[in-house]
Design a protein around this motif. Sequence first.
Motif, PDB file in Angstrom:
ATOM      1  N   MET A  65      38.919  34.049  71.351  1.00  0.00           N
ATOM      2  CA  MET A  65      39.343  32.988  70.440  1.00  0.00           C
ATOM      3  C   MET A  65      38.232  31.974  70.198  1.00  0.00           C
ATOM      4  O   MET A  65      38.395  31.046  69.417  1.00  0.00           O
ATOM      5  N   GLY A  66      37.103  32.142  70.893  1.00  0.00           N
ATOM      6  CA  GLY A  66      35.978  31.230  70.720  1.00  0.00           C
ATOM      7  C   GLY A  66      36.062  29.983  71.581  1.00  0.00           C
ATOM      8  O   GLY A  66      35.268  29.060  71.418  1.00  0.00           O
ATOM      9  N   ASN A  67      37.002  29.936  72.510  1.00  0.00           N
ATOM     10  CA  ASN A  67      37.177  28.787  73.399  1.00  0.00           C
ATOM     11  C   ASN A  67      36.346  28.997  74.667  1.00  0.00           C
ATOM     12  O   ASN A  67      36.882  29.191  75.757  1.00  0.00           O
ATOM     13  N   LEU A  68      35.039  28.950  74.520  1.00  0.00           N
ATOM     14  CA  LEU A  68      34.149  29.311  75.618  1.00  0.00           C
ATOM     15  C   LEU A  68      34.197  28.311  76.770  1.00  0.00           C
ATOM     16  O   LEU A  68      34.147  28.706  77.941  1.00  0.00           O
ATOM     17  N   GLU A  69      34.300  27.036  76.464  1.00  0.00           N
ATOM     18  CA  GLU A  69      34.359  26.036  77.527  1.00  0.00           C
ATOM     19  C   GLU A  69      35.623  26.222  78.374  1.00  0.00           C
ATOM     20  O   GLU A  69      35.584  26.158  79.606  1.00  0.00           O
ATOM     21  N   GLU A  70      36.736  26.471  77.711  1.00  0.00           N
ATOM     22  CA  GLU A  70      37.994  26.693  78.414  1.00  0.00           C
ATOM     23  C   GLU A  70      37.939  28.001  79.214  1.00  0.00           C
ATOM     24  O   GLU A  70      38.418  28.062  80.351  1.00  0.00           O
ATOM     25  N   ALA A  71      37.330  29.030  78.629  1.00  0.00           N
ATOM     26  CA  ALA A  71      37.182  30.307  79.338  1.00  0.00           C
ATOM     27  C   ALA A  71      36.361  30.112  80.605  1.00  0.00           C
ATOM     28  O   ALA A  71      36.702  30.640  81.671  1.00  0.00           O
ATOM     29  N   GLU A  72      35.299  29.340  80.501  1.00  0.00           N
ATOM     30  CA  GLU A  72      34.454  29.068  81.663  1.00  0.00           C
ATOM     31  C   GLU A  72      35.264  28.407  82.776  1.00  0.00           C
ATOM     32  O   GLU A  72      35.172  28.794  83.950  1.00  0.00           O
ATOM     33  N   ALA A  73      36.072  27.425  82.425  1.00  0.00           N
ATOM     34  CA  ALA A  73      36.903  26.730  83.421  1.00  0.00           C
ATOM     35  C   ALA A  73      37.901  27.692  84.068  1.00  0.00           C
ATOM     36  O   ALA A  73      38.127  27.645  85.288  1.00  0.00           O
ATOM     37  N   ARG A  97      31.574  37.808  83.641  1.00  0.00           N
ATOM     38  CA  ARG A  97      31.985  37.204  82.372  1.00  0.00           C
ATOM     39  C   ARG A  97      31.573  35.736  82.319  1.00  0.00           C
ATOM     40  O   ARG A  97      31.176  35.238  81.266  1.00  0.00           O
ATOM     41  N   LEU A  98      31.653  35.033  83.439  1.00  0.00           N
ATOM     42  CA  LEU A  98      31.237  33.639  83.499  1.00  0.00           C
ATOM     43  C   LEU A  98      29.760  33.507  83.138  1.00  0.00           C
ATOM     44  O   LEU A  98      29.387  32.640  82.346  1.00  0.00           O
ATOM     45  N   ASN A  99      28.944  34.386  83.672  1.00  0.00           N
ATOM     46  CA  ASN A  99      27.514  34.361  83.341  1.00  0.00           C
ATOM     47  C   ASN A  99      27.292  34.603  81.853  1.00  0.00           C
ATOM     48  O   ASN A  99      26.452  33.954  81.228  1.00  0.00           O
ATOM     49  N   ARG A 100      28.052  35.507  81.276  1.00  0.00           N
ATOM     50  CA  ARG A 100      27.934  35.804  79.848  1.00  0.00           C
ATOM     51  C   ARG A 100      28.349  34.591  79.015  1.00  0.00           C
ATOM     52  O   ARG A 100      27.691  34.235  78.049  1.00  0.00           O
ATOM     53  N   VAL A 101      29.456  33.952  79.403  1.00  0.00           N
ATOM     54  CA  VAL A 101      29.932  32.765  78.675  1.00  0.00           C
ATOM     55  C   VAL A 101      28.915  31.639  78.764  1.00  0.00           C
ATOM     56  O   VAL A 101      28.618  30.981  77.765  1.00  0.00           O
ATOM     57  N   LYS A 102      28.368  31.413  79.950  1.00  0.00           N
ATOM     58  CA  LYS A 102      27.360  30.365  80.100  1.00  0.00           C
ATOM     59  C   LYS A 102      26.158  30.653  79.209  1.00  0.00           C
ATOM     60  O   LYS A 102      25.600  29.737  78.598  1.00  0.00           O
ATOM     61  N   GLY A 103      25.765  31.901  79.106  1.00  0.00           N
ATOM     62  CA  GLY A 103      24.657  32.279  78.227  1.00  0.00           C
ATOM     63  C   GLY A 103      24.976  32.009  76.767  1.00  0.00           C
ATOM     64  O   GLY A 103      24.150  31.475  76.027  1.00  0.00           O
ATOM     65  N   LYS A 104      26.181  32.352  76.342  1.00  0.00           N
ATOM     66  CA  LYS A 104      26.591  32.106  74.951  1.00  0.00           C
ATOM     67  C   LYS A 104      26.624  30.612  74.645  1.00  0.00           C
ATOM     68  O   LYS A 104      26.230  30.180  73.570  1.00  0.00           O
ATOM     69  N   ARG A 105      27.117  29.840  75.605  1.00  0.00           N
ATOM     70  CA  ARG A 105      27.226  28.391  75.384  1.00  0.00           C
ATOM     71  C   ARG A 105      25.852  27.742  75.322  1.00  0.00           C
ATOM     72  O   ARG A 105      25.695  26.693  74.714  1.00  0.00           O
ATOM     73  N   ALA A 106      24.857  28.353  75.949  1.00  0.00           N
ATOM     74  CA  ALA A 106      23.517  27.773  75.976  1.00  0.00           C
ATOM     75  C   ALA A 106      22.730  28.055  74.704  1.00  0.00           C
ATOM     76  O   ALA A 106      21.733  27.388  74.440  1.00  0.00           O
ATOM     77  N   LEU A 107      23.185  29.028  73.907  1.00  0.00           N
ATOM     78  CA  LEU A 107      22.472  29.374  72.677  1.00  0.00           C
ATOM     79  C   LEU A 107      22.677  28.302  71.618  1.00  0.00           C
ATOM     80  O   LEU A 107      23.806  27.992  71.255  1.00  0.00           O
ATOM     81  N   PRO A 108      21.584  27.725  71.076  1.00  0.00           N
ATOM     82  CA  PRO A 108      21.744  26.664  70.066  1.00  0.00           C
ATOM     83  C   PRO A 108      22.372  27.149  68.764  1.00  0.00           C
ATOM     84  O   PRO A 108      23.029  26.375  68.098  1.00  0.00           O
ATOM     85  N   ASP A 109      22.191  28.421  68.404  1.00  0.00           N
ATOM     86  CA  ASP A 109      22.734  28.901  67.136  1.00  0.00           C
ATOM     87  C   ASP A 109      24.093  29.571  67.299  1.00  0.00           C
ATOM     88  O   ASP A 109      24.654  30.086  66.357  1.00  0.00           O
ATOM     89  N   SER A 110      24.635  29.544  68.502  1.00  0.00           N
ATOM     90  CA  SER A 110      25.949  30.111  68.746  1.00  0.00           C
ATOM     91  C   SER A 110      27.005  29.205  68.089  1.00  0.00           C
ATOM     92  O   SER A 110      26.922  27.993  68.189  1.00  0.00           O
ATOM     93  N   PRO A 111      28.016  29.799  67.441  1.00  0.00           N
ATOM     94  CA  PRO A 111      29.057  28.982  66.811  1.00  0.00           C
ATOM     95  C   PRO A 111      29.761  28.055  67.798  1.00  0.00           C
ATOM     96  O   PRO A 111      30.177  26.963  67.446  1.00  0.00           O
ATOM     97  N   ALA A 112      29.869  28.482  69.065  1.00  0.00           N
ATOM     98  CA  ALA A 112      30.552  27.640  70.048  1.00  0.00           C
ATOM     99  C   ALA A 112      29.565  26.833  70.880  1.00  0.00           C
ATOM    100  O   ALA A 112      29.955  26.016  71.687  1.00  0.00           O
ATOM    101  N   GLY A 113      28.272  27.073  70.674  1.00  0.00           N
ATOM    102  CA  GLY A 113      27.262  26.378  71.459  1.00  0.00           C
ATOM    103  C   GLY A 113      26.858  25.086  70.812  1.00  0.00           C
ATOM    104  O   GLY A 113      27.261  24.761  69.693  1.00  0.00           O
ATOM    105  N   PRO A 114      26.020  24.307  71.496  1.00  0.00           N
ATOM    106  CA  PRO A 114      25.557  23.045  70.909  1.00  0.00           C
ATOM    107  C   PRO A 114      24.696  23.306  69.681  1.00  0.00           C
ATOM    108  O   PRO A 114      23.966  24.282  69.616  1.00  0.00           O
TER     109      PRO A 114
END
Length: 119
Positions: A65-73, A97-114
């Motif tokens: 669903m793109g809720n990466l921060e919630e998935a991480e928690a 999966r946590l490592n994968r989510v953290k990687g996605k969240r760290a990408l600047p061009d990721s839709p869910a990332g910064p």
Amino acid sequence: MTRLERMRKLVELDPKSEITHFGLGQACYDEGLFAEGASAMARAIEIKPDYTAAYEILGRCLEKMGNLEEAEAVYLKGIEIGTVRGDMIPTEKMKARLNRVKGKRALPDSPAGPSSGAA
């Protein structure tokens, strides 16, 4: 009757069972119904807070669903519970999966990332 229909019926018949909610959540995930799957897994966890496998599927639904921060928690909580319970298989899956989510969240061009603001 499809598997999804059967699981919905089982939840109606036994709404206080974490197992029926888990089964429904898994069926929903498999059918791409991630919001309904997340809701079913959250209910399974509400009924049985140490249901390690439910945390893993809930996290996967949230990721889809793109809720990466919630998935991480959810993964962090599930890993904590799985470690205490000795549930190694779902715990190891959640660590990956946590490592994968953290990687996605760290990408600047990721839709869910910064957003980096760079073009």
